[in-house]
Design an enzyme around this catalytic site. Sequence first.
Site, mmCIF file in Angstrom:
data_model
loop_
_atom_site.group_PDB
_atom_site.id
_atom_site.type_symbol
_atom_site.label_atom_id
_atom_site.label_comp_id
_atom_site.label_asym_id
_atom_site.label_seq_id
_atom_site.Cartn_x
_atom_site.Cartn_y
_atom_site.Cartn_z
ATOM 1 N N ASN A 95 20.319 -73.422 73.662
ATOM 2 C CA ASN A 95 20.125 -72.664 72.285
ATOM 3 C C ASN A 95 18.548 -73.419 72.463
ATOM 4 O OD1 ASN A 95 19.907 -72.755 69.314
ATOM 5 N ND2 ASN A 95 21.102 -74.250 68.955
ATOM 6 N N LYS A 225 14.109 -81.428 69.735
ATOM 7 C CA LYS A 225 14.496 -80.636 68.455
ATOM 8 C C LYS A 225 15.977 -80.223 69.193
ATOM 9 C CE LYS A 225 16.038 -76.727 68.058
ATOM 10 N NZ LYS A 225 17.281 -75.720 68.600
ATOM 11 N N ASP A 257 12.558 -75.917 65.003
ATOM 12 C CA ASP A 257 12.592 -74.354 66.172
ATOM 13 C C ASP A 257 11.518 -73.373 65.707
ATOM 14 O OD1 ASP A 257 14.332 -72.331 63.969
ATOM 15 O OD2 ASP A 257 13.594 -73.768 63.927
ATOM 16 N N ASP A 324 17.641 -78.844 56.612
ATOM 17 C CA ASP A 324 17.009 -78.129 57.390
ATOM 18 C C ASP A 324 17.687 -76.720 57.822
ATOM 19 O OD1 ASP A 324 18.103 -77.304 60.319
ATOM 20 O OD2 ASP A 324 16.126 -77.946 61.089
ATOM 21 N N GLN A 332 17.593 -66.560 58.194
ATOM 22 C CA GLN A 332 18.529 -65.382 58.739
ATOM 23 C C GLN A 332 18.285 -64.043 57.894
ATOM 24 O OE1 GLN A 332 20.626 -66.135 61.589
ATOM 25 N NE2 GLN A 332 18.284 -67.649 61.628
HETATM 26 N N1 LIG Z 1 16.116 -75.911 62.777
HETATM 27 C C1 LIG Z 1 17.198 -75.643 62.692
HETATM 28 N N2 LIG Z 1 16.787 -74.435 64.797
HETATM 29 C C2 LIG Z 1 18.410 -73.824 64.432
HETATM 30 C C3 LIG Z 1 19.822 -73.887 63.093
HETATM 31 C C4 LIG Z 1 20.351 -73.107 65.218
HETATM 32 C C5 LIG Z 1 21.655 -73.584 64.431
HETATM 33 N N3 LIG Z 1 22.602 -74.135 63.758
HETATM 34 C C6 LIG Z 1 23.319 -74.102 62.723
HETATM 35 C C7 LIG Z 1 24.285 -72.775 62.915
HETATM 36 C C8 LIG Z 1 25.562 -73.261 62.470
HETATM 37 C C9 LIG Z 1 25.594 -74.647 62.676
HETATM 38 O O1 LIG Z 1 25.923 -74.978 61.379
HETATM 39 C C10 LIG Z 1 24.155 -75.010 61.715
HETATM 40 O O2 LIG Z 1 24.050 -75.628 60.692
HETATM 41 C C11 LIG Z 1 19.906 -72.587 65.440
HETATM 42 N N4 LIG Z 1 18.139 -73.015 65.537
HETATM 43 C C12 LIG Z 1 17.470 -72.037 66.349
HETATM 44 O O3 LIG Z 1 16.720 -71.490 65.432
HETATM 45 C C13 LIG Z 1 16.426 -70.237 66.772
HETATM 46 C C14 LIG Z 1 17.127 -69.058 66.243
HETATM 47 O O4 LIG Z 1 17.135 -68.644 65.109
HETATM 48 P P1 LIG Z 1 17.874 -66.705 65.015
HETATM 49 O O5 LIG Z 1 16.864 -66.351 66.228
HETATM 50 O O6 LIG Z 1 17.328 -66.211 63.806
HETATM 51 O O7 LIG Z 1 19.347 -67.179 65.708
HETATM 52 C C15 LIG Z 1 16.196 -71.200 68.173
HETATM 53 O O8 LIG Z 1 15.286 -71.810 67.777
HETATM 54 C C16 LIG Z 1 17.677 -72.346 67.422
HETATM 55 O O9 LIG Z 1 17.607 -73.288 68.493
HETATM 56 C C17 LIG Z 1 19.560 -74.439 62.760
HETATM 57 O O10 LIG Z 1 20.504 -75.349 61.407
HETATM 58 N N5 LIG Z 1 18.255 -75.607 62.385
#
Ligand SMILES: Nc1nc2c(c(CN[C@H]3C=C[C@H](O)[C@@H]3O)cn2[C@@H]2O[C@H](COP(=O)(O)O)[C@@H](O)[C@H]2O)c(=O)[nH]1
Length: 348
Positions: A95, A225, A257, A324, A332
């Site tokens: 991820n 992270k 992130d 977060d 998004q």
């Molecule tokens: N701070 C934080 N970073 C997170 C997430 C998630 C996905 N989790 C959610 C989804 C379903 C679950 O219910 C979780 O809530 C991915 N990332 C990070 O983002 C980046 C990808 O972004 P994009 O390129 O736009 O897809 C990448 O660094 C990835 O590692 C989070 O939640 N918080």
Amino acid sequence: MTETSIWNSIDDEDIYTLPADSRLGVLSSTKSVVEQGERVWINTDQVVALSEQWIVEDNQRTELQASPAAWDEHYHFFDGTERTVNWLLLLDALNFCFWAEANQPRWTIEYEGETLNGYWAEAAALTRAVKEGIPLWDAEYLSTISSETLAQIFRGSQPIPLLEQRVNNAREVGHVLLERFDGQFSHAIEQAQHSAVTLALLIAENFPSFHDTALYRKQEVRFFKRAQICVADLHSAFKGQQWGTFNDIDQLTAFADYKLPQVLRHYHVIEYDPTLAELIDNQELLKAGSEEEIEIRSATIWACELLRRAMSKRGKFMTVAQIDQRLWLLGQNSAEMRPYHRTRTIYY
Ligand SMILES: Nc1nc2c(c(CN[C@H]3C=C[C@H](O)[C@@H]3O)cn2[C@@H]2O[C@H](COP(=O)(O)O)[C@@H](O)[C@H]2O)c(=O)[nH]1
């Protein structure tokens, strides 16, 4: 309520007070970066402003508009067994870093009639693979997975960035699970005895690809992270039950992130000096381990902690993981936001 009183008292010099349990070491190690940082800073007035905006939004939100679905099984494999637990560890081992070079199209996949990119493409691709009969929950299988197989799993509009690093991370998950946990991540979770902090530390200490730290002016700085988000994802996926039961989930910090800093900057909660701002706006690469990168990630951690405190001062109690997720989901729809920083890394 004036903004200074939000931080406990008018003459409270140190707003970066630390919680009692600092075993995780993320808030404590990033505190000195935020205090020394020269290129990135937190605008506490904007922290208060965003908290007030969220309170207004929440008061207007009817109960019908439930909070966004935390864990969507359409994109995330879930069978409630140890297989789901192993699959989740793999999901978070891979991820990271979904963005393309400047002016290049993003990696996307087609999944059940949808074109997905970024994190959602990663989760869906790993779900698709299981549906196609690939045993991604099997440690033995992961330990020797080939580049060709992983490329096929992530097949899409173009190659996924950092494929070889993802192959290495997948194999590492397999090897470490076999060598230390009898092939089952559920055994590691049981060792943590329902402590989110203990599990995050256990992941970071046993799986090198999750050991997300940096050196800032000779001091170790911890972010962890992917280790922390793995715990949060277990909690979401299992709805706080079974292998998602944690009695200290509120001790997790933000997951540093590349999207959270983009959103926080959009709301002027964090600000960059003009040189750094120009580099990021021009989508130039920011070196992994650079002072700028560490300052951006540290400010992200503390901005979310201060946001949590500002919300709780107004009677709205949220964990940092909830803050977060709210910020990440805002990111998004980031078309009108300025670019996020671009650091080629396996850590986020
Ligand atoms: N701070 C934080 N970073 C997170 C997430 C998630 C996905 N989790 C959610 C989804 C379903 C679950 O219910 C979780 O809530 C991915 N990332 C990070 O983002 C980046 C990808 O972004 P994009 O390129 O736009 O897809 C990448 O660094 C990835 O590692 C989070 O939640 N918080």
